[in-house]
Scaffold this active site. Sequence first.
Site, PDB file in Angstrom:
ATOM      1  N   GLN A  33       0.805  -1.216   0.000  1.00  0.00           N
ATOM      2  CA  GLN A  33       0.000   0.000   0.000  1.00  0.00           C
ATOM      3  C   GLN A  33       0.845   1.277   0.000  1.00  0.00           C
ATOM      4  O   GLN A  33       0.340   2.358  -0.327  1.00  0.00           O
ATOM      5  CB  GLN A  33      -0.980  -0.023   1.174  1.00  0.00           C
ATOM      6  N   ARG A  75     -11.239   1.569   0.068  1.00  0.00           N
ATOM      7  CA  ARG A  75     -10.932   0.164  -0.158  1.00  0.00           C
ATOM      8  C   ARG A  75     -11.077  -0.205  -1.631  1.00  0.00           C
ATOM      9  O   ARG A  75     -10.278  -1.001  -2.154  1.00  0.00           O
ATOM     10  CB  ARG A  75     -11.844  -0.715   0.712  1.00  0.00           C
ATOM     11  N   TYR A 130      -1.247  -9.993   2.653  1.00  0.00           N
ATOM     12  CA  TYR A 130      -2.397 -10.667   2.051  1.00  0.00           C
ATOM     13  C   TYR A 130      -2.430 -10.605   0.533  1.00  0.00           C
ATOM     14  O   TYR A 130      -3.378 -11.081  -0.092  1.00  0.00           O
ATOM     15  CB  TYR A 130      -3.707 -10.145   2.636  1.00  0.00           C
ATOM     16  N   HIS A 155      -7.708 -12.442   8.560  1.00  0.00           N
ATOM     17  CA  HIS A 155      -7.858 -11.028   8.193  1.00  0.00           C
ATOM     18  C   HIS A 155      -8.831 -10.291   9.105  1.00  0.00           C
ATOM     19  O   HIS A 155      -8.527  -9.216   9.642  1.00  0.00           O
ATOM     20  CB  HIS A 155      -8.317 -10.898   6.743  1.00  0.00           C
ATOM     21  N   ARG A 164     -15.126 -10.733   9.242  1.00  0.00           N
ATOM     22  CA  ARG A 164     -15.938 -10.695   8.025  1.00  0.00           C
ATOM     23  C   ARG A 164     -15.298 -11.502   6.898  1.00  0.00           C
ATOM     24  O   ARG A 164     -15.976 -11.859   5.933  1.00  0.00           O
ATOM     25  CB  ARG A 164     -16.183  -9.251   7.588  1.00  0.00           C
ATOM     26  N   HIS A 178      -6.408  -2.257  15.401  1.00  0.00           N
ATOM     27  CA  HIS A 178      -7.348  -1.140  15.436  1.00  0.00           C
ATOM     28  C   HIS A 178      -8.260  -1.231  16.663  1.00  0.00           C
ATOM     29  O   HIS A 178      -8.136  -0.416  17.560  1.00  0.00           O
ATOM     30  CB  HIS A 178      -8.174  -1.018  14.152  1.00  0.00           C
ATOM     31  N   ASP A 220       0.675   0.707   9.106  1.00  0.00           N
ATOM     32  CA  ASP A 220      -0.478   0.216   8.359  1.00  0.00           C
ATOM     33  C   ASP A 220      -0.367   0.494   6.867  1.00  0.00           C
ATOM     34  O   ASP A 220       0.404  -0.142   6.159  1.00  0.00           O
ATOM     35  CB  ASP A 220      -1.751   0.795   8.964  1.00  0.00           C
TER      36      ASP A 220
END
Length: 463
Positions: free
Chosen positions: A65, A86, A125, A210, A213, A276, A327
């Site tokens: 990222q 996202r 991931y 992860h 969800r 988080h 992050d």
Amino acid sequence: MNHASSLWAADALLPDGWARDVVLAWDAGGRLTDVRHGVPAQAGQPRATGPLIPGMPNLHSHAFQRGFCGLTEYRAQAADSFWSWRELMYRCAQRITPAQAEAIATWLYVEMLEAGYTSVCEFHYLHHDPQGRPYGQAPEMALAILRAARRAGIGLTLLPVLYQTGGFGGAAPHAGQRRFLHDTDAMLRLLDTLKPLCDAQGARLGLAPHSLRAVPPATLDRALAGLEALDPTAPIHIHVAEQVKEVEDCIAWSGLPPVRWLLEHAPLGPRWCLVHATHMTPDEARDAARTGAVAGLCPTTEANLGDGLFDMAHWREGRGRWGVGSDSHSTVNAGEELQWLEYGLRLTTRQRNVMAEAGQPHVATAMTLAAVAGGAQASGRAVDGLAPGRQADFLELDPHHVALAGLPARDMLSAHVFGSHRTSAIRNVWVGGQPRIQEGRHALRDTAAAAFVEVRRALVAES
């Protein structure tokens, strides 16, 4: 070859606070063998010119990222949020090759070292090719991360991410998530493959389900059992309660908010890092803290994404541990993460020096010691400060930096965290006793930066 070494400093931050006239000694394996204070410098002994502080573990990183930082800062819909960000992240993730991932991670890890991080927990991931197919027989993306960490010389905890569903209750995954997906058997095979590779370079291997969800309950149970069989001490990291919508969706699915669901259905304990954990009830915060799990806080990313503020008051009531991570890397600066954490608390409490402790009234000192201890626990590595048996990971503050010059050591650390204004007050950094940053620079800075810029240019051209 790494020979046994020592260093004397007029001031050093030890696990119980600041000490004067400190000598550090470490062996050929990079482990501290002796840490003493009140010791005069010996003739010919190497001396630090500024205060020494322990290196900071970065407990949450998505390296790829870093390649699109700054490229999502525009309004894509009427009300932008984490969820719209996202979608942009997925588009970038679809284009990155293993070679590009390695270039991005190498530059990022150079940046981390220059910014005071000496180890990183890589929540990894991005596993497969853009069609979601495995790369032959080798975990190419994970190998890219291992090579990047080795080249930069940063300590690594590699956390392959288990990702199976697109939402609570087994919702089908999003097309943009196809590079992330593993069935449970494939993940356990991946862990088996990576374990000797991590061991060979002194890295630690763990597992990152992860989020609730993305990982159904039966999968979570089976994956944890497989990890237990491979390494019963391996760290476990999970995203949880980052967004209000996530909490609402978890309640609709299970009747419980996500942290409470983990408390009732998972073996939470000191091996766990709750990344988080922004939206908890007071009881959830106290109860989760009492399990010994670490809260993985990423203040600059949480601000960038509009997540919210962590409930530190109730977490501390449960005597909870915490650490910091960068992050998505909108900021790569260990001191700045501490600053943002403290400032968020000041804004919500309308008080100052909120994170000071009874025994550590200087807030930068208290936060540094707490974040090092929590980050080390989350990494599963012996990097929790300057003490015998710990890895020789430490950094030297620059006593000539304009924000620090002329100050006592503890005030230099305060100025580093709260007053250096985005210019580095770090002079030298050692990882495992090896000098990685000298006079503020990494040996790979120019070549790694050039490779990163080329990758980013290519990614922007494809967008």
